[in-house]
Design a protein around this motif. Structure first.
Motif, short mmCIF file in Angstrom:
data_model
loop_
_atom_site.label_atom_id
_atom_site.label_comp_id
_atom_site.label_asym_id
_atom_site.label_seq_id
_atom_site.Cartn_x
_atom_site.Cartn_y
_atom_site.Cartn_z
N THR A 63 0.82 -1.22 0.00
CA THR A 63 0.00 0.00 0.00
C THR A 63 0.85 1.27 0.00
O THR A 63 0.30 2.36 -0.05
N PHE A 64 2.16 1.12 0.10
CA PHE A 64 3.03 2.29 0.07
C PHE A 64 3.07 2.86 -1.34
O PHE A 64 2.73 2.20 -2.30
N ILE A 65 3.51 4.12 -1.45
CA ILE A 65 3.43 4.84 -2.72
C ILE A 65 4.79 4.85 -3.41
O ILE A 65 5.83 5.04 -2.77
N GLY A 66 4.78 4.70 -4.73
CA GLY A 66 5.98 4.86 -5.55
C GLY A 66 7.01 3.78 -5.32
O GLY A 66 6.70 2.60 -5.19
N ALA A 67 8.28 4.22 -5.24
CA ALA A 67 9.39 3.28 -5.08
C ALA A 67 9.33 2.56 -3.74
O ALA A 67 9.89 1.47 -3.59
N HIS A 68 8.63 3.14 -2.78
CA HIS A 68 8.53 2.52 -1.46
C HIS A 68 7.80 1.18 -1.50
O HIS A 68 7.89 0.39 -0.57
N SER A 69 7.04 0.95 -2.57
CA SER A 69 6.35 -0.33 -2.68
C SER A 69 6.98 -1.23 -3.73
O SER A 69 6.62 -2.40 -3.83
N ARG A 70 7.95 -0.71 -4.52
CA ARG A 70 8.50 -1.50 -5.62
C ARG A 70 9.96 -1.92 -5.45
O ARG A 70 10.29 -3.05 -5.76
N LEU A 71 10.79 -1.02 -4.97
CA LEU A 71 12.22 -1.33 -4.87
C LEU A 71 12.53 -1.99 -3.53
O LEU A 71 12.05 -1.55 -2.47
N THR A 72 13.36 -3.02 -3.59
CA THR A 72 13.59 -3.85 -2.41
C THR A 72 14.24 -3.07 -1.27
O THR A 72 13.81 -3.17 -0.12
#
Length: 119
Positions: free
Chosen positions: A23-32
């Motif tokens: 549920t985080f936004i942007g890179a906070h939900s995609r990048l490890t």
């Protein structure tokens, strides 16, 4: 030497972290890396704010009780009310007192009159 494929374990670990941060936004939900950092930050905040919530609610109850005790009489305050409450051994906690003060004003007046009249 035989070839070792080791994508399985790491992928499972990263997938677990990504599910938490979905549920985080942007890179906070995609990048490890950023996901891991945000997860740690979120867990720290939730731990801190659980005890903070208790503090905030206690302040709210005290404010509500103080407002109702000062409504009718100018010289009567929250601290006097609680002091007299303990002297008369009427052990009601602040949460219940605040609920009574909001929902049933007559009942709260009866309690405060009971405390004042027994001096």
């Amino acid at each position: 030497m035989t070839r070792v494929k080791r994508g399985y374990t790491a992928r499972r670990r990263r997938k677990k972290i990504r599910l938490f941060a979905s549920t985080f936004i942007g890179a906070h939900s995609r990048l490890t890396r950023t996901t891991t950092q945000q997860r740690m930050r979120a867990l720290v905040s939730s731990h801190r704010d659980r005890s903070r919530k208790k503090r905030d609610f206690r302040r709210l109850w005290i404010t509500r009780i103080n407002a109702v005790t000062r409504e009718d009489r100018l010289s009567y305050s929250y601290s006097l009310f609680i002091h007299n409450l303990y002297n008369r051994q009427l052990l009601l906690n602040r949460k219940i007192l605040a609920q009574i003060a909001l929902s049933n004003k007559n009942c709260f007046d009866i309690i405060s009159n009971q405390i004042i009249n027994q001096k």
